[in-house]
Structures are given as C-alpha cells and as structure tokens.
Design a protein around this motif. Structure first.
Motif, PDB file in Angstrom:
ATOM      1  N   GLY A  18      -7.947  35.184 -38.325  1.00 47.16           N
ATOM      2  CA  GLY A  18      -8.129  36.604 -38.612  1.00 47.16           C
ATOM      3  C   GLY A  18      -9.556  37.076 -38.435  1.00 47.16           C
ATOM      4  O   GLY A  18     -10.456  36.311 -38.081  1.00 47.16           O
ATOM      5  N   ARG A  19      -9.727  38.373 -38.652  1.00 50.07           N
ATOM      6  CA  ARG A  19     -11.054  38.975 -38.523  1.00 50.07           C
ATOM      7  C   ARG A  19     -11.572  39.371 -39.898  1.00 50.07           C
ATOM      8  O   ARG A  19     -10.808  39.637 -40.812  1.00 50.07           O
ATOM      9  CB  ARG A  19     -10.985  40.200 -37.612  1.00 50.07           C
ATOM     10  N   LEU A  20     -12.894  39.391 -40.002  1.00 55.17           N
ATOM     11  CA  LEU A  20     -13.500  39.621 -41.307  1.00 55.17           C
ATOM     12  C   LEU A  20     -13.582  41.095 -41.669  1.00 55.17           C
ATOM     13  O   LEU A  20     -13.892  41.935 -40.829  1.00 55.17           O
ATOM     14  CB  LEU A  20     -14.918  39.054 -41.331  1.00 55.17           C
ATOM     15  N   ARG A  21     -13.274  41.366 -42.910  1.00 55.14           N
ATOM     16  CA  ARG A  21     -13.601  42.665 -43.478  1.00 55.14           C
ATOM     17  C   ARG A  21     -14.725  42.443 -44.467  1.00 55.14           C
ATOM     18  O   ARG A  21     -14.765  41.422 -45.147  1.00 55.14           O
ATOM     19  CB  ARG A  21     -12.403  43.233 -44.237  1.00 55.14           C
ATOM     20  N   ILE A  22     -15.632  43.376 -44.532  1.00 59.53           N
ATOM     21  CA  ILE A  22     -16.710  43.269 -45.514  1.00 59.53           C
ATOM     22  C   ILE A  22     -16.598  44.474 -46.435  1.00 59.53           C
ATOM     23  O   ILE A  22     -16.661  45.618 -45.985  1.00 59.53           O
ATOM     24  CB  ILE A  22     -18.089  43.214 -44.836  1.00 59.53           C
TER      25      ILE A  22
END
Ligand code: ATP
Ligand code: MG
Ligand code: MG
Ligand code: MG
Length: 567
Positions: free
Chosen positions: A401-405
């Motif tokens: 997956g891709r990161l959320r900040i």
C-alpha cells in the motif's frame, strides 16, 4: 437528573484562551474550568464523562487480568536517584521538599514506585506474571501546557506495569495489553490507529502508541491504507529550558555551532534536484515542530517552485528567504494550523540540522534510514524507522500500500521496558533453579483525561459536542415546552422521566423556565445524543418530538412507543 438541581454551566462566548475546538467546547459546555496554567477543575458534567472513560478502561483492564492498586502521587527522591532519573528527567519533574527538607517529586509516572513494590513483594517466579494498574492523577510540568486537558500539567492517567520471568511471558502480556487497548478505544467510539513508536527517553525495545486521528494532534503518524504498516513520525521528547523560548515572531538565527556548519555545507549541495528534498524537508519539519506549524531553513538564492498546499496537508506555504549570507529558520502558520507559536530555538535548529544532515548523509541502507545524530539534547536516540524521507503517497516500507500521513493525538502507549528499571533497582525473584533472576517489565499508559478532549476533537459540529453514546454524560434529554404552565404536561414529563430512568437510561430533565431556543442550544452544546420534546400540543396528538444529536430534523414518535423507540 434535573437541570434545576444539576445546573448547566454553559457559556455563550468562545473563551479567548482556547485555541482548539475541543478546549473551547469543554469550557463552553461547562465541563471544565481553568484554575491556573495546565490545571483544571472537572465540573459535575465533565466529571460524569471522565468517569465513563475510567469505567471502560477499568473494565477492560480487569478483563485482561490486570490488578488495580493505588500508589501515592508523591514519591521520594531516593527511588528516582536509584533509577538515575532524578538527574535525567529534567524540568518536567515537579520537585518538592517536606518540612524536614527531604526531597520528593509529584509522580509524572510510576516505574520506580512499582518496581520498589515488586522487589519487596515478589519472591518466586511462581507469582508471575503479574500486571498491576492504577487510575490516578499525574503531574508533569509541561513546557507548553495547552489545549486544555489534552496537554495539561495535572492529568488523569491509567498506568499499568507488568512483571515477568522471561521475554516470552512479557511478549504475551504485551499482546494482551495491545488487544485490551484496541477494545478500549473501540468501545469509546474513537477513530484510532495503533502505531509503532520510538521508545524515546524511556528506553527498552518495543513500543506502540495509540493515536486518535484528529487535525489538532501534536504528532504525525504514517500508515498504509489497507496494509499493516503504521508508525509514529514523532521522534523524541525535548525538554528545553524555559529561558530558551524565543519571542513570538522572532526570526531564528543559527549560532556558531557544528550543526550550523553542517547545515551551511549541506545547503550548498542543495542546488539540484531540489524539489523533492525540499518537500520532504517541509513535511518533516512541520511534523516535527507540531501543531501544523512550519519551520524551514532556506538560503536566499534558491528559487523554489511553490509547493502545492493541497498535496501536503500539514504544510504552510509562506516561505521566507533569508539573506544570502545568512541562514534563518522561519516559523509560519499553515492552513489548518493554530496560529503563530513560540518554539524553543535550539529545538528547531537541532531538528532542521538533523534533517538536512540526514539528506546529505544519504545513509539509506536497504530502505532503512538510520539516524545517528543526537539532535535533541539529552535525549538518547535509538535507530528509527525509515520515515524521515517519506511523504504522503509514497509506498509503505513493507511494500503493502501507499502511505498516508495524518495527525494524531497520543491517547495510549505500551512499552516493553525489559530490565531497565528492575536492574537499576535490583528487583529479582528466584527462578526455577532457585537462582535470583532480574524481572522483565512492561508498562502501559492511557491518557484518561486527554481522551475526553480527543473524543470531542473527533465528535463535534457547529452547535457543539456530539458525544459518542458510551461517553455521553446523559443519554437522553427531556425538553418540555412551557412546563410551568401545565399540570398535565408536568405529570406526563414526570412519568416519562421515571420510565426512562427505570429503563436504565441516564436522563437529564430540563425543568428550567427558559425559552425552548435556549434549552435546545444548551442541550446541543453539551452533546446529549437523544432529545425528547414534550408539549401540550404533542400530548393532544399523543406524540413526542424526537431528535438525535446528529439528525438534521426532528420527527414525531407516538408517546406509547417512546421507551421502546429509544432503546
Ligand atoms: P506526549 O507525547 O503527548 O507528551 P507522553 O509520550 O509524554 O505524551 P506517556 O509517558 O506515554 O506520555 O504517558 C501515557 C499517556 O498519558 C500518553 O499516551 C497520553 O495519553 C497521556 N499524557 C501524557 N502527557 C499528558 C499531558 N500533559 N496531559 C494529558 N495527558 C497526557
Ligand atoms: Mg510528554
Ligand atoms: Mg509521546
Ligand atoms: Mg508516550
């Protein structure tokens, strides 16, 4: 409860001292009152909410096999000298003398006291594992008390400490606490994430934090949507001296330090390609300084592309360029941020120096970025995960997956302490071979009073608080129209009040002689989940008016069905 006997302490005006919505609403709804910086009285309405949090925490700790005890708030200096923290802890520790000039502190945490209990009470491995907890008032002389009960000086914490003969047993209890925390925050109705955390100044080898997701959070957390990866990007606590605070608006100047030289050298290399580096730097910097604020060091001759604010939610756009010859840090307020702030100069300088040095060092090994510079004074730093370089949308370090900040409010923290305290205080039991063995320890904290503020950050609208039902001080409000003009209405209201109370609801009956508008505004402000309006006209029609706190419009419910409807 009747409002005539349980007066509401609501305020119309937004108190000027309160920067964030939960603090404003807690004051306006009459949950708390400020006594002095970081010290709050819990008024009766607020205390009901605090007790609800406590009860859920207590039930789940009991269910997980932990034993409640209660330790003193005041702790003797000798124990802290034994652990080495009397010197190390810094100005957050409130130190006191008694009439004999003996030294004490007001406990900010209880590792020393509980380890002392363990070394006196425990004799054999057969008594283990054991997990003790308490719910109690702590004091930390926070450098910047703010946000009401969220960062107070005196606050209520649940702290638990477990003792084990070996790592396997510690692992097991740690997992059990992780599960208990997950249950607690789920039951509290909060949107939260558990994230891997740096152990900061406490030491030890594993730690998770539980964060309530909210813009007002002082930490930034990164997690992968749909994946397992989640980590805190807060690095360590810094405890600067009070006199190191800059004046608001004061530009930050680098002094002649090794860090300044590093920055100077590295900024020279920043010519091209710069965009990603600067973006990353800004994200990092704004996260590190907290509160949605931006600290940035730039040199005047760099022409930077304007950074798109919508891509970088926490980031401010106004960049300020310093003189060619000089490097400055600029503090600015970003979209959604809380306005100008005081920040300790050395902290910003250290943080930015470290960030820049980090890029320059290029110490990326196998996707792990180890960070070797001791950039916050007096805080031992271990290696941290590869988060310094990530930005929103980057692939997660585990490839899933891709990161959320996003921003988070730390409401819970669990640590494997290992033998740090038990070794220093010599806490041992006899093992299977009859030999003394140093105890392994875990510790597990929950910010009970902070949770009340965090819950409001997540659950409010323009009219006030919208309590998750498990936290509501009352579940149902009865709001009669012109109660004092009608005997028939009074009787119907008393009947309903009695029925609902007997059905197990906590009911607030608004029996004031005030206009319906005033009554409704107060009941919405204090966030009661269900409102029932009774009136002469309603009685004629055999109906009550019902409105859920989140509903746009009220609806009519037949009086005979009301109790069943509300269940
Ligand atoms: P923070 O990073 O917010 O300063 P901490 O890491 O210093 O918190 P811990 O030592 O982990 O706090 O304490 C356990 C819990 O106590 C925290 O997770 C938090 O919920 C709560 N807590 C800590 N400091 C405060 C405070 N000043 N006011 C209210 N609650 C607090
Ligand atoms: Mg702290
Ligand atoms: Mg923390
Ligand atoms: Mg913590």
């Amino acid at each position: 409860m009747r409002v005539s006997q349980f007066p509401l302490a609501t305020l119309k005006e937004v108190p000027s001292e309160a920067e964030i919505v939960s603090h404003q609403l807690m004051l306006r709804a009459g949950l708390i009152r400020r006594l002095a910086s970081g010290l709050y009285t819990w008024l009766p309405l607020g205390l009901r909410v605090l007790r609800k949090v406590e009860r859920i925490v207590r039930e789940e700790m009991d269910a997980a096999g932990a034993l409640e005890l209660l330790m003193p708030c005041i702790q003797p200096a000798e124990l802290w000298q034994e652990s080495g923290r009397w010197e190390k802890y810094g100005p957050e520790l409130l130190r006191l003398n008694d009439r004999h000039q003996r030294e004490f502190c007001f406990g900010p945490t209880h590792e020393e006291v509980i380890t002392d209990i363990a070394r006196r009470e425990l004799r054999s491995y057969k008594q283990l594992p054991l997990n003790y907890y308490q719910i109690q008032t702590k004091f930390r002389d926070e450098i910047r008390p703010r946000f009401g009960v969220m960062r107070a000086r005196e606050f209520v914490m649940k702290d638990a400490y477990s003792f084990h003969i070996d790592e396997a047993s510690l692992d097991e209890t740690y997992q059990r606490m992780y599960a208990a925390y997950t249950k607690i925050f789920t039951r509290l109705g909060l949107d939260f994430r558990a994230v891997a955390a740096d152990t900061g100044s406490i030491g030890g080898n594993a730690s998770h934090e539980f964060h309530v997701l909210a813009e007002a959070g002082e930490d930034a957390i990164a997690f992968a949507d749909g994946g397992d990866f989640a980590a805190n990007v807060e690095l360590a606590e810094a405890v600067p001296d009070r006199d190191e605070r800059p004046q608001p608006g004061e530009p930050l100047r680098l002094v002649d330090t090794p860090e300044a030289k590093t920055i100077q050298a590295l900024v020279e290399q920043f010519d091209q390609p710069i965009e990603r580096t600067v973006k990353t730097l800004i994200v990092r910097a704004s996260e590190q300084v907290g509160g949605g604020l931006l600290a940035l060091i730039l040199r005047g001759d760099h022409q930077l592309n304007p950074i798109k604010a919508e891509k970088l939610p926490q980031v401010a756009s106004p960049l300020q360029f310093a003189e060619e010859s000089e490097i400055r840090a600029v503090i600015g307020a970003g979209p959604g941020s809380l306005g100008p702030v005081e920040l300790p100069i050395p902290i910003i300088v250290d943080r930015c120096a470290a960030m820049i040095a980090d890029f320059g060092a290029g110490a990326n090994v196998d996707g792990k970025h180890h960070f070797g510079i001791n950039w916050v004074r007096d805080v031992p730093l271990g290696p941290v995960a590869d988060l310094r370089n990530v930005i929103e949308g980057d692939p997660s370090p585990d490839g899933k997956g891709r990161l959320r900040i996003v921003r988070g409010i730390e409401v819970g923290h669990i640590f494997k302490l290992g033998r740090t305290y038990s070794e220093r205080l010599n806490a041992t039991v006899l093992d299977e071979q009859g030999q003394p063995a140093v105890l392994s320890m875990g510790c597990y904290g929950i910010g009970v009073s902070r949770i009340v503020g965090a819950a409001i950050e997540q659950n409010h609208d323009a009219r006030g608080i919208v309590w998750p039902t498990p936290l509501a001080p009352f579940q149902i409000a009865i709001a009669p129209i012109n109660l004092h003009k009608s005997q028939r209405l009074r009787e119907a209201v008393e009947d309903l009040y009695r029925n609902l109370t007997e059905a197990g609801f906590e009911v607030l009956l608004d029996d004031r002689e005030v206009r319906p508008g005033v009554m409704f505004a107060d009941l919405e402000l204090i966030g009661i989940p269900h409102r029932v309006v009774l009136s002469e006209r309603g009685l004629d029609a055999g109906e009550a008016e019902y409105k859920g706190r989140r509903d746009a419009d009220p609806r009519q419910v037949p009086l005979a069905e009301l109790t069943t409807f509300l269940r």
